[in-house]
Design an enzyme around this catalytic site. Structure first.
Site, PDB file in Angstrom:
ATOM      1  N   ASP A 167      -8.739  -9.769 -21.935  1.00  0.00           N
ATOM      2  CA  ASP A 167      -9.229 -10.443 -23.142  1.00  0.00           C
ATOM      3  C   ASP A 167      -8.285 -11.464 -23.759  1.00  0.00           C
ATOM      4  O   ASP A 167      -8.646 -12.094 -24.745  1.00  0.00           O
ATOM      5  CB  ASP A 167      -9.720  -9.414 -24.191  1.00  0.00           C
ATOM      6  CG  ASP A 167      -8.598  -8.826 -25.037  1.00  0.00           C
ATOM      7  OD1 ASP A 167      -7.440  -8.815 -24.576  1.00  0.00           O
ATOM      8  OD2 ASP A 167      -8.891  -8.363 -26.153  1.00  0.00           O
ATOM      9  N   GLU A 418      -4.546  -0.833 -17.115  1.00  0.00           N
ATOM     10  CA  GLU A 418      -5.975  -0.517 -17.067  1.00  0.00           C
ATOM     11  C   GLU A 418      -6.703  -0.914 -15.799  1.00  0.00           C
ATOM     12  O   GLU A 418      -7.758  -1.541 -15.852  1.00  0.00           O
ATOM     13  CB  GLU A 418      -6.675  -1.134 -18.281  1.00  0.00           C
ATOM     14  CG  GLU A 418      -6.126  -0.634 -19.597  1.00  0.00           C
ATOM     15  CD  GLU A 418      -7.073  -0.832 -20.762  1.00  0.00           C
ATOM     16  OE1 GLU A 418      -7.958  -1.699 -20.686  1.00  0.00           O
ATOM     17  OE2 GLU A 418      -6.939  -0.081 -21.749  1.00  0.00           O
ATOM     18  N   TYR A 474      -8.894   4.579 -27.454  1.00  0.00           N
ATOM     19  CA  TYR A 474      -9.544   3.985 -28.636  1.00  0.00           C
ATOM     20  C   TYR A 474     -10.574   4.921 -29.252  1.00  0.00           C
ATOM     21  O   TYR A 474     -11.654   4.486 -29.629  1.00  0.00           O
ATOM     22  CB  TYR A 474     -10.171   2.640 -28.239  1.00  0.00           C
ATOM     23  CG  TYR A 474      -9.132   1.564 -27.969  1.00  0.00           C
ATOM     24  CD1 TYR A 474      -8.625   0.797 -29.009  1.00  0.00           C
ATOM     25  CD2 TYR A 474      -8.639   1.334 -26.685  1.00  0.00           C
ATOM     26  CE1 TYR A 474      -7.673  -0.189 -28.778  1.00  0.00           C
ATOM     27  CE2 TYR A 474      -7.686   0.351 -26.445  1.00  0.00           C
ATOM     28  CZ  TYR A 474      -7.203  -0.399 -27.497  1.00  0.00           C
ATOM     29  OH  TYR A 474      -6.258  -1.373 -27.282  1.00  0.00           O
ATOM     30  N   GLU A 512      -1.672   1.980 -26.116  1.00  0.00           N
ATOM     31  CA  GLU A 512      -2.648   1.229 -26.914  1.00  0.00           C
ATOM     32  C   GLU A 512      -3.465   2.198 -27.747  1.00  0.00           C
ATOM     33  O   GLU A 512      -3.893   3.244 -27.257  1.00  0.00           O
ATOM     34  CB  GLU A 512      -3.614   0.403 -26.031  1.00  0.00           C
ATOM     35  CG  GLU A 512      -2.979  -0.800 -25.393  1.00  0.00           C
ATOM     36  CD  GLU A 512      -3.963  -1.699 -24.641  1.00  0.00           C
ATOM     37  OE1 GLU A 512      -5.180  -1.652 -24.952  1.00  0.00           O
ATOM     38  OE2 GLU A 512      -3.509  -2.428 -23.750  1.00  0.00           O
TER      39      GLU A 512
HETATM   40  O1  LIG Z   1      -9.867  -4.289 -26.305  1.00  0.00           O
HETATM   41  C1  LIG Z   1      -8.711  -4.392 -26.697  1.00  0.00           C
HETATM   42  O2  LIG Z   1      -8.399  -4.725 -27.830  1.00  0.00           O
HETATM   43  C2  LIG Z   1      -7.596  -4.104 -25.693  1.00  0.00           C
HETATM   44  O3  LIG Z   1      -8.011  -3.047 -24.898  1.00  0.00           O
HETATM   45  C3  LIG Z   1      -7.661  -2.874 -23.591  1.00  0.00           C
HETATM   46  O4  LIG Z   1      -8.863  -2.833 -22.907  1.00  0.00           O
HETATM   47  C4  LIG Z   1      -9.869  -1.939 -23.275  1.00  0.00           C
HETATM   48  C5  LIG Z   1     -11.037  -2.413 -23.789  1.00  0.00           C
HETATM   49  C6  LIG Z   1     -12.116  -1.557 -24.052  1.00  0.00           C
HETATM   50  C7  LIG Z   1     -12.018  -0.214 -23.830  1.00  0.00           C
HETATM   51  N1  LIG Z   1     -13.130   0.620 -24.072  1.00  0.00           N
HETATM   52  O5  LIG Z   1     -14.254   0.109 -24.255  1.00  0.00           O
HETATM   53  O6  LIG Z   1     -12.977   1.851 -24.107  1.00  0.00           O
HETATM   54  C8  LIG Z   1     -10.828   0.287 -23.354  1.00  0.00           C
HETATM   55  C9  LIG Z   1      -9.768  -0.583 -23.085  1.00  0.00           C
HETATM   56  C10 LIG Z   1      -6.761  -3.915 -22.936  1.00  0.00           C
HETATM   57  O7  LIG Z   1      -5.686  -3.294 -22.236  1.00  0.00           O
HETATM   58  C11 LIG Z   1      -6.190  -4.907 -23.908  1.00  0.00           C
HETATM   59  O8  LIG Z   1      -5.665  -6.021 -23.217  1.00  0.00           O
HETATM   60  C12 LIG Z   1      -7.240  -5.324 -24.898  1.00  0.00           C
HETATM   61  O9  LIG Z   1      -6.795  -6.352 -25.743  1.00  0.00           O
END
Ligand SMILES: O=C(O)[C@H]1O[C@@H](Oc2ccc([N+](=O)[O-])cc2)[C@H](O)[C@@H](O)[C@@H]1O
Length: 603
Positions: A167, A418, A474, A512
């Site tokens: 992203d 990831e 998250y 994270e």
């Molecule tokens: O989304 C974000 O803010 C960050 O999350 C991470 O990627 C995920 C996005 C979605 C989910 N999910 O949907 O569970 C899990 C992980 C990446 O390492 C990071 O680069 C990015 O900026």
């Protein structure tokens, strides 16, 4: 072993350097006519472009900001006549993502991978006592054979667009400093140090690589410049009585001085600040100088308005002031190795770094969070292109470790972020990466990688490769956010209980956790995206972290808001920053400051 030296340039009696930072010429090449038209001899219709900087955010037009494809840079430099008998190199802190360097119209070298130094040996073409021309052809397309991973979309009108599997915005160009350097014929090419503590004394074990056969003298100077140890030979041990250790947020730096002599005099001298410290994992603890340390800090990005990923000491200074204010002691260089100056400053400030290769996006999706969120299996490591990707991954790992291995601040290598990890294909792939990485680090630092939520305790095949396990989680944001936060806490605890039940006896670090938060959006009761929700989410996460003794660190996502590709999940970038993009605190910053003040890093 790399063919060229990755040592940071320094200036002394034997080594010279000249900065090429400043305003360069620049031209896009969407039709790919540059090579055929002889652009290596000079750009026909250039605009001006500052170096170091990403090119994107200077422009006011979409086609330029979002440009994907080939583009060229050009500058000139006067090569001092006195450098005639030296080896002459151009040194680019990075060329993102790949480039070919020309000097006086001659092709010198090409390099793949946008976050590590590129050295071009221009001895045979550079003219001392004259003005010389440098041209660099760069390409910023994303693919699945080099890091970071993504795709390149071609619109019906032929225009290319980057489709990252991650992203952060696909910033590119000459984003770090460029130098011309002059080295003696016989020079120090590389050196490595490792430490052993014996009571109040320390042993500094070293290895030096030079480009010749003459003997080497190695000295260690203390912070006052007084000689504390000296020895001879390309490998050896310096004994330091009553060693001052490099400690977290209390950094003592020695200077290593490496001399090549030929009996009559000195041929080359390289010196650099180093810190005496050990790092190892024991059970569920991370030990720095044999004492447990709890990691407190953030995942970061090299990201700032206007400059993009362009290096500026001002950003380093402000970021460290903010980091110190929150009582942090650590950061992860997500998701690529940063400019070398970040590590130098961390060495000075006593910050710990988890240094990450650009292995991000190893899940096939235009936005990996969509795949991650949906839990879709994307067959990433079954593609025919995987062997080529593995080669790039190992090359980047070698270059990163070679570049950063002597920084006391670097305590661990993160070899991925990831990826898909639930298949044997993934395991076989990462087994090779870890095996290669082990051979490059003289200090054998702990190795790890960051796992996303589909890397569940029951399904993940790759965590056994890691010396400690890093989780990106998250709960309360991508999973059960807002009014469902109590359920998020239960689900989070359930996963942690399942990890605990495996009795892995290794440390876990959260690399994270976070919520998108619009600075200034207040709401009572909270809603997702408000500053109040960011605080509530953090308090919930901290309750969970504190319930498991094997959790030995928390690096929040992200230190600051940062720019991303446009999309339905991002409003002018990712807003998970604890600071805004211009480095002002959101309410959550105080939550960290208070918690980390109380949570002493050393037990
Ligand atoms: O989304 C974000 O803010 C960050 O999350 C991470 O990627 C995920 C996005 C979605 C989910 N999910 O949907 O569970 C899990 C992980 C990446 O390492 C990071 O680069 C990015 O900026």
């Amino acid at each position: 072993m790399l063919e060229y030296s990755e040592l940071y340039p320094i200036q002394n009696e034997y080594r010279m350097m000249q900065s090429l930072d400043g305003m360069w010429k620049f031209q896009f090449d969407p039709e790919e006519i540059g090579k055929k038209s002889g652009w290596e001899n000079g750009l026909p219709a250039p605009v001006s472009m500052p170096v170091p900087s990403s090119f994107a955010d200077f422009f006011t037009d979409h086609k330029e900001r979002d440009y994907c494809g080939d583009f060229w840079y050009e500058t000139e430099f006067y090569l001092p006549a006195e450098w005639r008998n030296k080896k002459i190199w151009l040194r680019f802190g990075s060329i993102t993502h790949r480039g070919t360097v020309y000097c006086n119209g001659m092709e010198i070298t090409s390099h793949e991978g946008g976050f590590l130094p590129v050295l071009a040996d221009i001895l045979t073409v550079a003219k001392p006592g004259q003005v010389n021309q440098v041209v660099v052809k760069i390409n910023n397309e994303l693919n699945e054979t080099s890091l970071p991973c993504g795709a390149t979309k071609i619109l019906n009108n032929g225009r290319k667009l980057a489709k990252p599997y991650f992203d952060f915005f696909n910033y590119s160009g000459l984003q770090r400093s460029v130098w011309v350097i002059a080295l003696p014929e016989e020079s120090v090419k590389d050196y490595s140090v490792d430490y052993e503590l014996c009571g109040t004394d320390a042993l500094v074990k070293y290895e030096v690589v030079t480009t010749g056969e003459h003997p080497v003298i190695v000295r260690l100077l203390d912070a006052e410049g007084e000689l504390v140890a000296e020895t001879e030979g390309k490998e050896g041990i310096l004994q330091v009585a009553n060693a001052h250790l490099w400690e977290v947020r209390n950094a003592y730096l020695y200077q290593i001085v490496i001399l090549i002599t030929d009996g009559n005099g000195v041929l080359d001298e390289y010196r650099e600040k180093i810190g005496i410290r050990t790092v190892r994992i024991e059970g569920t603890q991370i030990l720095l100088n044999d004492r447990p340390v709890y990691l407190k800090g953030f995942g970061k990005h090299e990201d700032f308005s206007i400059l993009g990923r362009g290096f500026h000491w001002g950003i380093v200074k402000r970021d460290f002031e903010c980091l110190k204010w929150t009582n942090a002691n650590c950061f992860r260089t997500s998701h690529y190795p940063y400019a070398e100056e970040w590590y130098q400053f961390a060495d000075e400030e006593g910050f710990l770094i988890i240094d990450e290769v650009p292995a991000v996006g190893m899940m096939r999706s235009t936005r990996n969070f969509v795949a991650a969120g949906a839990g879709n299996y994307t067959y990433f490591f079954e593609a025919l292109t995987v062997p080529e990707l593995l080669k790039s991954h190992i090359a980047d790992t070698e270059e990163m470790i070679t570049r950063d291995k002597n920084h006391p601040s670097v305590i661990a290598w993160s070899l991925f972020n990831e990826p898909e990890t639930i298949t044997d294909y993934a395991y076989e792939y990462f087994k090779e990466v870890f095996a290669a990485a082990e051979t490059y680090d003289f200090q054998s630092r702990p190795m790890t990688g960051a796992f996303e939520k589909n890397s569940k305790p029951e399904l993940c095949k790759c965590y056994p490769l890691c010396d400690f396990i890093c989780l990106n989680r998250y709960y309360g944001w991508y999973i059960s956010g807002g009014p469902e936060i109590e359920e998020a806490e239960e689900l989070f605890r359930d996963e942690m209980d399942r990890w605990k039940a495996k009795e892995l006896n290794v440390p876990f670090v959260f690399t994270e956790f976070g919520t998108d938060t619009m600075a200034g959006l207040h709401k009572l009761p909270s809603i997702m995206w408000s500053e109040e929700y960011q605080k509530e989410y953090l308090e919930m996460n901290f309750r969970v972290f504190d319930s498991y003794e094997f959790v030995q660190g928390e690096l929040a996502w992200n230190f600051a808001d940062f720019q991303t590709t446009e999309g339905i999940m991002r409003v002018d970038g990712n807003h998970k920053g604890v600071f805004t993009r211009d480095r002002q605190p959101k309410a959550a910053a105080v939550v960290f400051k208070d918690r980390w003040e109380k949570k002493n890093e050393l037990f």
